[in-house]
Write a protein that holds these residues in place. Structure first.
Motif, PDB file in Angstrom:
ATOM      1  N   LEU A   1      78.499  96.976  22.866  1.00 33.02           N
ATOM      2  CA  LEU A   1      78.279  97.999  23.880  1.00 33.02           C
ATOM      3  C   LEU A   1      79.533  98.602  24.493  1.00 33.02           C
ATOM      4  CD1 LEU A   1      75.370  96.276  25.874  1.00 33.02           C
ATOM      5  CD2 LEU A   1      75.160  98.125  24.196  1.00 33.02           C
ATOM      6  N   VAL A   2      80.640  97.890  24.497  1.00 33.44           N
ATOM      7  CA  VAL A   2      81.782  98.304  25.321  1.00 33.44           C
ATOM      8  C   VAL A   2      82.913  98.922  24.522  1.00 33.44           C
ATOM      9  CG1 VAL A   2      83.550  97.505  26.939  1.00 33.44           C
ATOM     10  CG2 VAL A   2      81.219  96.591  27.076  1.00 33.44           C
ATOM     11  N   ASP A   3      83.256  98.345  23.383  1.00 30.65           N
ATOM     12  CA  ASP A   3      84.414  98.821  22.615  1.00 30.65           C
ATOM     13  C   ASP A   3      84.302 100.306  22.282  1.00 30.65           C
ATOM     14  OD1 ASP A   3      85.661  96.407  22.692  1.00 30.65           O
ATOM     15  OD2 ASP A   3      85.083  95.796  20.671  1.00 30.65           O
TER      16      ASP A   3
ATOM     17  N   ALA B   1      76.497  99.151  18.531  1.00 28.34           N
ATOM     18  CA  ALA B   1      75.122  99.609  18.759  1.00 28.34           C
ATOM     19  C   ALA B   1      75.026 101.126  18.712  1.00 28.34           C
ATOM     20  CB  ALA B   1      74.613  99.094  20.104  1.00 28.34           C
ATOM     21  N   LEU B   2      76.035 101.810  19.244  1.00 26.04           N
ATOM     22  CA  LEU B   2      76.000 103.271  19.258  1.00 26.04           C
ATOM     23  C   LEU B   2      76.259 103.841  17.865  1.00 26.04           C
ATOM     24  CD1 LEU B   2      77.766 104.230  22.601  1.00 26.04           C
ATOM     25  CD2 LEU B   2      75.402 103.548  22.160  1.00 26.04           C
ATOM     26  N   LEU B   3      77.147 103.204  17.109  1.00 26.03           N
ATOM     27  CA  LEU B   3      77.409 103.666  15.747  1.00 26.03           C
ATOM     28  C   LEU B   3      76.154 103.561  14.896  1.00 26.03           C
ATOM     29  CD1 LEU B   3      80.941 102.110  15.031  1.00 26.03           C
ATOM     30  CD2 LEU B   3      80.398 104.502  15.515  1.00 26.03           C
ATOM     31  N   ILE B   4      75.468 102.431  15.000  1.00 23.63           N
ATOM     32  CA  ILE B   4      74.242 102.237  14.214  1.00 23.63           C
ATOM     33  C   ILE B   4      73.165 103.220  14.654  1.00 23.63           C
ATOM     34  CG2 ILE B   4      72.358 100.623  13.739  1.00 23.63           C
ATOM     35  CD1 ILE B   4      74.429  98.363  13.963  1.00 23.63           C
TER      36      ILE B   4
ATOM     37  N   ARG C   1      73.342 106.153  15.587  1.00 18.26           N
ATOM     38  CA  ARG C   1      73.494 107.529  15.127  1.00 18.26           C
ATOM     39  C   ARG C   1      72.498 107.838  14.012  1.00 18.26           C
ATOM     40  NH1 ARG C   1      80.147 108.015  14.746  1.00 18.26           N
ATOM     41  NH2 ARG C   1      80.539 107.899  16.991  1.00 18.26           N
ATOM     42  N   ARG C   2      72.152 106.825  13.252  1.00 20.59           N
ATOM     43  CA  ARG C   2      71.173 107.009  12.170  1.00 20.59           C
ATOM     44  C   ARG C   2      69.753 106.981  12.710  1.00 20.59           C
ATOM     45  NH1 ARG C   2      71.931 102.454   8.006  1.00 20.59           N
ATOM     46  NH2 ARG C   2      70.222 103.540   6.956  1.00 20.59           N
ATOM     47  N   PHE C   3      69.505 106.111  13.687  1.00 24.17           N
ATOM     48  CA  PHE C   3      68.122 105.879  14.098  1.00 24.17           C
ATOM     49  C   PHE C   3      67.700 106.698  15.305  1.00 24.17           C
ATOM     50  CE2 PHE C   3      69.437 102.218  11.653  1.00 24.17           C
ATOM     51  CZ  PHE C   3      68.349 102.014  10.822  1.00 24.17           C
ATOM     52  N   ARG C   4      68.675 107.118  16.102  1.00 24.45           N
ATOM     53  CA  ARG C   4      68.426 107.983  17.256  1.00 24.45           C
ATOM     54  C   ARG C   4      67.301 107.448  18.154  1.00 24.45           C
ATOM     55  NH1 ARG C   4      68.019 113.493  13.963  1.00 24.45           N
ATOM     56  NH2 ARG C   4      67.696 112.055  12.242  1.00 24.45           N
ATOM     57  N   MET C   5      67.362 106.154  18.419  1.00 24.85           N
ATOM     58  CA  MET C   5      66.354 105.519  19.268  1.00 24.85           C
ATOM     59  C   MET C   5      66.803 105.537  20.720  1.00 24.85           C
ATOM     60  SD  MET C   5      65.214 102.268  16.938  1.00 24.85           S
ATOM     61  CE  MET C   5      63.816 101.911  18.010  1.00 24.85           C
TER      62      MET C   5
ATOM     63  N   PRO D   1      64.417  96.684  19.365  1.00 29.01           N
ATOM     64  CA  PRO D   1      63.700  97.677  18.554  1.00 29.01           C
ATOM     65  C   PRO D   1      64.598  98.327  17.497  1.00 29.01           C
ATOM     66  CG  PRO D   1      63.118  97.927  20.869  1.00 29.01           C
ATOM     67  CD  PRO D   1      64.264  96.958  20.812  1.00 29.01           C
ATOM     68  N   MET D   2      65.859  98.576  17.829  1.00 29.66           N
ATOM     69  CA  MET D   2      66.771  99.157  16.849  1.00 29.66           C
ATOM     70  C   MET D   2      67.050  98.158  15.724  1.00 29.66           C
ATOM     71  SD  MET D   2      70.542 100.840  17.442  1.00 29.66           S
ATOM     72  CE  MET D   2      71.316  99.251  17.812  1.00 29.66           C
ATOM     73  N   ALA D   3      67.220  96.897  16.071  1.00 27.69           N
ATOM     74  CA  ALA D   3      67.448  95.872  15.049  1.00 27.69           C
ATOM     75  C   ALA D   3      66.237  95.763  14.129  1.00 27.69           C
ATOM     76  CB  ALA D   3      67.730  94.528  15.722  1.00 27.69           C
ATOM     77  N   ASP D   4      65.040  95.845  14.698  1.00 31.06           N
ATOM     78  CA  ASP D   4      63.826  95.816  13.875  1.00 31.06           C
ATOM     79  C   ASP D   4      63.761  97.035  12.959  1.00 31.06           C
ATOM     80  OD1 ASP D   4      63.037  93.450  15.070  1.00 31.06           O
ATOM     81  OD2 ASP D   4      61.725  94.415  16.537  1.00 31.06           O
TER      82      ASP D   4
END
Length: 213
Positions: free
Chosen positions: A28-30, A35-38, A40-44, A184-187
């Motif tokens: 979340l911080v770096d 989480a934000l990079l991933i 970008r594909r899922f837009r959740m 939910p994003m991990a799922d």
């Protein structure tokens, strides 16, 4: 995500709880928060649900309002349920305002969650420490990632000597809230790799095809 769940478990050791900061910082911080990079594909929509219940803790050199485990709504709800059931006289201290804090806040997105204040000092001007401050404090000052100066003059570094167990419980609650928000994003990542019709059909920006076709 499995590592975050293990480290932020209420059964985790003190050392494991501290390491939660390393995982949270990476997610979340770096600058390139994973989480934000991933996403970008899922837009959740990443929704972080917290309670706003606070407890006053007498620390040196100041009194501090701190959330501790009650940042996690599920744990805060247990506080009310068990107090109502087993200590009805003590339950009277929870007035309607305190009970409304249990409803808490739903932060839609990482930035607002990281800015949420988990500790308030009584000094003037009144100081606060945010979720982000707490993660970085444990990642750097407490050595979860690498060691930095123990006392950087911040509220957290000044109260850590007497309040560290409470700060660690707050970090555990941050991990639990983050895990719930990111699950939910991990799922979706797992289901996107499954074949139709039991997989998710998600557009692939590179090819224009779906990930589950």
């Amino acid at each position: 995500m499995d590592q975050l769940a293990r480290l932020s478990s209420l059964r985790a050791t003190d050392y494991e709880a501290m390491l939660t900061a390393a995982v949270l910082r990476q997610l979340l911080v770096d600058g390139n928060a994973l989480a934000l990079l991933i996403n970008r594909r899922f837009r959740m929509s990443l929704v972080f649900n917290v309670s706003t219940l606070q407890v006053r803790v007498e620390c040196e050199p100041t009194s501090v309002l701190m959330q501790g485990p009650w940042l996690d709504q599920r744990l805060a709800e247990l506080q009310f349920v068990f107090t109502d059931r087993f200590a009805p006289d003590a339950a009277k201290q929870f007035d309607s305002i305190e009970r409304r804090k249990l409803a808490g806040v739903a932060f839609e997105g990482r930035d607002d969650f990281l800015a949420h204040a988990v500790a308030h000092g009584d000094g003037q001007p009144r100081e606060t420490a945010s979720v982000k401050d707490l993660i970085k404090f444990y990642a750097i000052q407490m050595g979860a990632v690498h060691y930095g100066p123990k006392d950087d003059g911040s509220l957290l570094s000044r109260i850590a000597g007497s309040a560290e167990p409470f700060l660690r419980q707050t970090l555990t609650a941050v991990g639990r809230v983050a895990h719930r928000a990111l699950l939910p994003m991990a799922d979706a990542i797992i289901l996107a790799s499954k074949d139709h019709p039991f997989g998710l059909v998600i557009p692939n920006p590179a090819s224009g095809a779906s990930l589950a076709e």
